[in-house]
Design a protein around this motif. Structure first.
Motif, PDB file in Angstrom:
ATOM      1  N   HIS A  99       0.818  -1.221   0.000  1.00 52.92           N
ATOM      2  CA  HIS A  99       0.000   0.000   0.000  1.00 52.92           C
ATOM      3  C   HIS A  99       0.851   1.270   0.000  1.00 52.92           C
ATOM      4  CE1 HIS A  99      -3.697  -2.293   1.853  1.00 52.92           C
ATOM      5  NE2 HIS A  99      -3.305  -2.771   0.688  1.00 52.92           N
ATOM      6  N   ILE A 100       2.133   1.168  -0.268  1.00 51.13           N
ATOM      7  CA  ILE A 100       2.984   2.361  -0.278  1.00 51.13           C
ATOM      8  C   ILE A 100       2.751   3.142  -1.577  1.00 51.13           C
ATOM      9  CG2 ILE A 100       5.376   3.202  -0.324  1.00 51.13           C
ATOM     10  CD1 ILE A 100       6.046   0.780   1.567  1.00 51.13           C
ATOM     11  N   ASP A 101       2.793   2.449  -2.717  1.00 55.37           N
ATOM     12  CA  ASP A 101       2.467   3.077  -4.005  1.00 55.37           C
ATOM     13  C   ASP A 101       0.958   2.871  -4.243  1.00 55.37           C
ATOM     14  OD1 ASP A 101       2.749   4.340  -6.413  1.00 55.37           O
ATOM     15  OD2 ASP A 101       4.186   2.907  -7.260  1.00 55.37           O
ATOM     16  N   ASN A 102       0.411   3.495  -5.299  1.00 53.60           N
ATOM     17  CA  ASN A 102      -1.008   3.292  -5.615  1.00 53.60           C
ATOM     18  C   ASN A 102      -1.252   1.801  -5.867  1.00 53.60           C
ATOM     19  OD1 ASN A 102      -1.405   6.043  -5.458  1.00 53.60           O
ATOM     20  ND2 ASN A 102      -0.913   6.362  -7.624  1.00 53.60           N
ATOM     21  N   TYR A 103      -2.443   1.329  -5.539  1.00 58.67           N
ATOM     22  CA  TYR A 103      -2.722  -0.108  -5.660  1.00 58.67           C
ATOM     23  C   TYR A 103      -4.198  -0.334  -5.972  1.00 58.67           C
ATOM     24  CZ  TYR A 103      -4.575   0.437  -0.912  1.00 58.67           C
ATOM     25  OH  TYR A 103      -5.300   0.848   0.180  1.00 58.67           O
ATOM     26  N   ILE A 104      -4.482  -1.557  -6.384  1.00 58.11           N
ATOM     27  CA  ILE A 104      -5.873  -1.951  -6.642  1.00 58.11           C
ATOM     28  C   ILE A 104      -6.333  -2.787  -5.443  1.00 58.11           C
ATOM     29  CG2 ILE A 104      -7.423  -3.194  -8.241  1.00 58.11           C
ATOM     30  CD1 ILE A 104      -5.998  -0.910  -9.664  1.00 58.11           C
ATOM     31  N   ASP A 105      -7.456  -2.388  -4.815  1.00 59.56           N
ATOM     32  CA  ASP A 105      -7.896  -3.132  -3.621  1.00 59.56           C
ATOM     33  C   ASP A 105      -8.661  -4.400  -4.007  1.00 59.56           C
ATOM     34  OD1 ASP A 105     -10.505  -2.443  -4.219  1.00 59.56           O
ATOM     35  OD2 ASP A 105     -10.660  -0.908  -2.674  1.00 59.56           O
ATOM     36  N   GLU A 106      -9.133  -5.155  -2.987  1.00 63.87           N
ATOM     37  CA  GLU A 106      -9.767  -6.466  -3.237  1.00 63.87           C
ATOM     38  C   GLU A 106     -11.003  -6.329  -4.127  1.00 63.87           C
ATOM     39  OE1 GLU A 106      -9.734  -5.597   0.476  1.00 63.87           O
ATOM     40  OE2 GLU A 106      -7.604  -5.856   0.067  1.00 63.87           O
ATOM     41  N   SER A 107     -11.677  -5.146  -4.064  1.00 59.74           N
ATOM     42  CA  SER A 107     -12.890  -5.003  -4.879  1.00 59.74           C
ATOM     43  C   SER A 107     -12.567  -4.461  -6.278  1.00 59.74           C
ATOM     44  CB  SER A 107     -13.880  -4.074  -4.173  1.00 59.74           C
ATOM     45  OG  SER A 107     -13.294  -2.804  -4.008  1.00 59.74           O
ATOM     46  N   GLY A 108     -11.276  -4.370  -6.601  1.00 62.22           N
ATOM     47  CA  GLY A 108     -10.889  -3.928  -7.952  1.00 62.22           C
ATOM     48  C   GLY A 108     -10.800  -2.415  -8.081  1.00 62.22           C
ATOM     49  N   LYS A 109     -10.966  -1.695  -6.942  1.00 59.57           N
ATOM     50  CA  LYS A 109     -10.937  -0.215  -6.984  1.00 59.57           C
ATOM     51  C   LYS A 109      -9.512   0.305  -6.843  1.00 59.57           C
ATOM     52  CE  LYS A 109     -13.553   3.015  -4.692  1.00 59.57           C
ATOM     53  NZ  LYS A 109     -14.310   3.327  -3.489  1.00 59.57           N
ATOM     54  N   ARG A 110      -9.169   1.346  -7.612  1.00 58.61           N
ATOM     55  CA  ARG A 110      -7.845   1.941  -7.517  1.00 58.61           C
ATOM     56  C   ARG A 110      -7.758   2.801  -6.246  1.00 58.61           C
ATOM     57  NH1 ARG A 110      -3.463   3.324 -10.713  1.00 58.61           N
ATOM     58  NH2 ARG A 110      -2.699   5.418 -10.329  1.00 58.61           N
ATOM     59  N   GLN A 111      -6.723   2.605  -5.464  1.00 57.70           N
ATOM     60  CA  GLN A 111      -6.556   3.365  -4.220  1.00 57.70           C
ATOM     61  C   GLN A 111      -5.232   4.132  -4.253  1.00 57.70           C
ATOM     62  OE1 GLN A 111      -8.789   3.623  -1.907  1.00 57.70           O
ATOM     63  NE2 GLN A 111     -10.147   1.898  -2.330  1.00 57.70           N
ATOM     64  N   GLY A 113      -1.821   5.298  -2.804  1.00 51.52           N
ATOM     65  CA  GLY A 113      -0.869   4.730  -1.860  1.00 51.52           C
ATOM     66  C   GLY A 113      -0.479   5.736  -0.779  1.00 51.52           C
ATOM     67  N   TYR A 114       0.006   5.229   0.339  1.00 54.00           N
ATOM     68  CA  TYR A 114       0.372   6.046   1.506  1.00 54.00           C
ATOM     69  C   TYR A 114       1.390   7.129   1.124  1.00 54.00           C
ATOM     70  CZ  TYR A 114       1.963   7.001   6.304  1.00 54.00           C
ATOM     71  OH  TYR A 114       2.300   7.602   7.492  1.00 54.00           O
ATOM     72  N   TYR A 115       2.375   6.751   0.312  1.00 52.64           N
ATOM     73  CA  TYR A 115       3.417   7.711  -0.090  1.00 52.64           C
ATOM     74  C   TYR A 115       2.767   8.926  -0.770  1.00 52.64           C
ATOM     75  CZ  TYR A 115       7.259   9.617  -2.936  1.00 52.64           C
ATOM     76  OH  TYR A 115       8.167  10.451  -3.529  1.00 52.64           O
ATOM     77  N   HIS A 116       1.823   8.674  -1.685  1.00 50.81           N
ATOM     78  CA  HIS A 116       1.220   9.758  -2.462  1.00 50.81           C
ATOM     79  C   HIS A 116       0.298  10.627  -1.594  1.00 50.81           C
ATOM     80  CE1 HIS A 116       2.961   8.058  -6.058  1.00 50.81           C
ATOM     81  NE2 HIS A 116       2.551   6.872  -5.644  1.00 50.81           N
ATOM     82  N   ILE A 117      -0.408   9.976  -0.663  1.00 52.40           N
ATOM     83  CA  ILE A 117      -1.294  10.743   0.228  1.00 52.40           C
ATOM     84  C   ILE A 117      -0.441  11.672   1.105  1.00 52.40           C
ATOM     85  CG2 ILE A 117      -2.882  10.542   2.200  1.00 52.40           C
ATOM     86  CD1 ILE A 117      -3.781   7.826   0.956  1.00 52.40           C
ATOM     87  N   MET A 118       0.625  11.118   1.679  1.00 55.01           N
ATOM     88  CA  MET A 118       1.491  11.908   2.561  1.00 55.01           C
ATOM     89  C   MET A 118       2.192  13.013   1.766  1.00 55.01           C
ATOM     90  SD  MET A 118       1.211  10.922   5.679  1.00 55.01           S
ATOM     91  CE  MET A 118       2.665  11.286   6.647  1.00 55.01           C
ATOM     92  N   ASP A 119       2.573  12.713   0.535  1.00 49.98           N
ATOM     93  CA  ASP A 119       3.257  13.705  -0.307  1.00 49.98           C
ATOM     94  C   ASP A 119       2.341  14.923  -0.543  1.00 49.98           C
ATOM     95  OD1 ASP A 119       5.589  14.365  -1.925  1.00 49.98           O
ATOM     96  OD2 ASP A 119       4.249  14.172  -3.655  1.00 49.98           O
ATOM     97  N   ALA A 120       1.078  14.635  -0.887  1.00 48.66           N
ATOM     98  CA  ALA A 120       0.142  15.725  -1.194  1.00 48.66           C
ATOM     99  C   ALA A 120      -0.104  16.581   0.054  1.00 48.66           C
ATOM    100  CB  ALA A 120      -1.178  15.143  -1.708  1.00 48.66           C
ATOM    101  N   ILE A 121      -0.338  15.933   1.193  1.00 46.17           N
ATOM    102  CA  ILE A 121      -0.674  16.692   2.415  1.00 46.17           C
ATOM    103  C   ILE A 121       0.529  17.486   2.911  1.00 46.17           C
ATOM    104  CG2 ILE A 121      -1.352  16.445   4.841  1.00 46.17           C
ATOM    105  CD1 ILE A 121      -3.329  14.379   3.893  1.00 46.17           C
ATOM    106  N   ALA A 122       1.705  16.863   2.891  1.00 43.31           N
ATOM    107  CA  ALA A 122       2.901  17.572   3.360  1.00 43.31           C
ATOM    108  C   ALA A 122       3.186  18.776   2.452  1.00 43.31           C
ATOM    109  CB  ALA A 122       4.094  16.619   3.409  1.00 43.31           C
ATOM    110  N   LYS A 123       3.050  18.603   1.148  1.00 46.35           N
ATOM    111  CA  LYS A 123       3.315  19.730   0.225  1.00 46.35           C
ATOM    112  C   LYS A 123       2.314  20.856   0.467  1.00 46.35           C
ATOM    113  CE  LYS A 123       5.791  17.700  -3.632  1.00 46.35           C
ATOM    114  NZ  LYS A 123       5.652  16.542  -4.509  1.00 46.35           N
ATOM    115  N   MET A 124       1.052  20.487   0.634  1.00 48.36           N
ATOM    116  CA  MET A 124      -0.001  21.479   0.836  1.00 48.36           C
ATOM    117  C   MET A 124       0.271  22.327   2.081  1.00 48.36           C
ATOM    118  SD  MET A 124      -4.001  20.429   0.804  1.00 48.36           S
ATOM    119  CE  MET A 124      -3.695  18.962  -0.133  1.00 48.36           C
ATOM    120  N   ASN A 125       0.884  21.704   3.088  1.00 45.37           N
ATOM    121  CA  ASN A 125       1.113  22.388   4.375  1.00 45.37           C
ATOM    122  C   ASN A 125       2.564  22.800   4.593  1.00 45.37           C
ATOM    123  OD1 ASN A 125      -1.609  22.160   5.914  1.00 45.37           O
ATOM    124  ND2 ASN A 125      -1.312  20.175   4.933  1.00 45.37           N
TER     125      ASN A 125
END
Ligand SMILES: NC(=O)c1ccc[n+]([C@@H]2O[C@H](COP(=O)([O-])OP(=O)(O)OC[C@H]3O[C@@H](n4cnc5c(N)ncnc54)[C@H](OP(=O)(O)O)[C@@H]3O)[C@@H](O)[C@H]2O)c1
Length: 335
Positions: A99-111, A113-125
Motif C-alpha cells: 500500500h505504499i504506491d497506488n494499488y488496486i484493492d480487493e474489490s478492484g478499486k484503484r486506491q 498509496g500512503y506515499y502519495h497521500i502523505m506527499d500531497a498533504i505535506a506539500k499542501m502544508n
C-alpha cells in the motif's frame, strides 16, 4: 550551543517507548511530549513528560520540529500520518509494502498509496514527511536499490531470521492469537541457510516463498483446547503459514513468559550477479530499539529538508545519507 531538535512522539507502544529510551544516544533531540489515545496508561509509565490526549486538540499547538509517528501500520498510520503531516514534519515506519504506491484493492478499486497521500498533504502544508523508514522498508530498501544498480539489474532478495533463534514476527504472532483455543503465541521466522547458498551460486535461480524461510510457532493453548485442530488451522492458514514448512510447539504460559518475552529480529538483503554478490545484514536483540534508531536518524533529515524548503514525502531512497548524521557537514569523515 546548537539548540536541540524538538521531538513529539505519537503513539506509545514498542516503538514509541524505544524512541524515548534511545534519546540518550541522540543528544541533539529533546522530547517535548507524547500524544496517545491512552493518556492514563502512558501516564502510569512516564514521569515528568507532557502527555497529550490524541482526541483533544492541544497537541496541534505543541512547538515541535518533528513528530515521530509510532502507531501501527495497519490501523493507525493510514489515519495518523495524514493528520499529523498537516501540523508537523513527520517520520514514520509504515510497512505495508503493498500500500505504499497506488494499488488496486480487493474489490478492484484503484486506491492512492500512503506515499502519495502523505506527499500531497505535506506539500499542501509546507511540511516534510519522511515515510516508510525503519529496516524493511527502510535501510533494506536502500540496499535493494543500491545492489540492483551496482550489479546490473539483478534480483535482490530478503532473508529474515538468520540466527539460531530466528526473528520474532509480530504480525504472524497476532495471526496465531486469532485462532480459537490459542491463549497466547509467538512466531519466529527462520531463513533456510541452504537457500542463501543456492542463491549465491545460482543468480538466475527462482526460489518460491516456502523455499527461503520456515516458521516456528510456540503456542499456549486454552485449558481443554483441541491441540490437533489448532495445529491443523495453523499450518493451513493461507498466506501466513500454508506455503511454509511450519513447526508448532505447545508450551506453558510460564515457559512463554520466561523464554519468549524479547523481540529479537534480523535479516539480510542479498543480490547475486555472475561476477559476485553484495549483501547487507542487521541483527537486533530488540527490533523496536533498532527501528527507533533509524527513525531518529531520519527525523534529523526531516528537519534539515524542511529548513531547505524540501516539502512533500520522502522515502529512504530520496535522502542523502549525510542528512542522517548529527553533523551533516562532517560527511567526509566517513569516506
Ligand atoms: N519499517 C520497519 O522496519 C518496521 C520495523 C518494526 C515495526 N514497524 C512498524 O511499526 C509499527 C508499530 O510497532 P509497535 O511494535 O510499536 O506496535 P505496538 O506496540 O502495537 O504499538 C502500536 C500502537 O498501539 C497502541 N498501544 C501500544 N501498547 C498498547 C497497550 N498496552 N494498550 C493499548 N494501546 C496500546 C499505541 O498507541 P496509543 O499510545 O495511541 O494508544 C501504539 O502507538 C508496526 O505496526 C510496524 O508496522 C516497522
Amino acid at each position: 550551543m546548537q539548540s536541540k531538535f524538538r521531538l513529539l512522539i505519537v503513539g506509545f507502544g514498542n516503538i514509541g517507548r524505544s524512541v524515548l529510551r534511545s534519546l540518550s544516544n541522540y543528544p541533539d533531540f529533546e522530547c517535548v511530549g507524547v500524544v496517545t489515545r491512552s493518556p492514563e496508561r502512558v501516564a502510569s509509565e512516564l514521569e515528568d513528560m507532557l502527555i497529550y490526549d490524541l482526541a483533544q486538540n492541544d497537541w496541534k499547538d505543541c512547538d515541535a520540529d518533528v513528530a515521530i509517528l509510532c502507531g501501527g501500520s495497519k490501523e493507525d498510520l493510514p489515519n495518523q500520518g495524514p493528520l499529523f503531516a498537516k501540523y508537523f514534519n513527520t517520520v514514520c515506519s509504515f510497512d505495508t509494502h503493498a500500500h505504499i504506491d497506488n494499488y488496486i484493492d480487493e474489490s478492484g478499486k484503484r486506491q492512492s498509496g500512503y506515499y502519495h497521500i502523505m506527499d500531497a498533504i505535506a506539500k499542501m502544508n509546507k511540511h516534510t514527511a519522511m515515510v516508510c523508514h525503519g529496516w524493511d522498508p527502510g535501510t533494506f530498501s536502500m540496499m535493494r536499490a543500491l545492489f540492483t544498480a551496482c550489479l546490473g539489474e539483478v534480483r535482490a532478495e530478503g532473508f529474515y531470521g538468520l540466527t539460531t533463534g530466528g526473528g520474532l514476527s509480530m504480525g504472524h504472532s497476532d495471526a496465531l492469537r486469532t485462532i480459537p483455543g490459542v491463549k497466547d503465541a509467538r512466531q519466529y521466522t527462520h531463513a533456510k541457510p541452504g537457500a542463501i547458498e543456492i542463491l549465491k551460486s545460482n543468480p538466475d535461480m527462482l526460489l518460491g516463498l516456502g523455499d527461503m524461510h520456515w516458521r516456528e510457532c510456540f503456542i499456549v493453548a486454552e485449558d481443554g483446547a483441541d491441540k490437533d485442530r489448532i495445529k491443523e488451522l495453523i499450518v493451513s492458514m493461507p498466506n501466513y503459514f500454508e506455503p511454509f514448512d511450519t513447526t508448532v510447539n505447545f508450551i506453558s504460559e510460564e515457559e512463554l513468559d520466561a523464554k519468549h518475552s524479547g523481540m529479537p529480529h534480523d535479516g539480510m538483503v542479498l543480490a547475486t550477479a555472475e561476477h559476485g554478490s553484495m549483501e547487507f545484514r542487521n541483527y537486533w536483540s530488540s527490533n523496536p530499539q533498532g527501528t527507533a534508531g533509524i527513525l531518529l536518524a531520519f527525523a534529523r533529515a526531516a528537519v534539515h529538508f524542511n529548513e531547505d524548503g524540501l516539502n512533500g514525502a520522502f522515502t529512504s531512497l530520496e535522502v542523502p545519507i549525510k542528512y542522517l548524521l548529527r553533523e551533516p557537514s562532517d560527511f567526509l569523515k566517513y569516506i
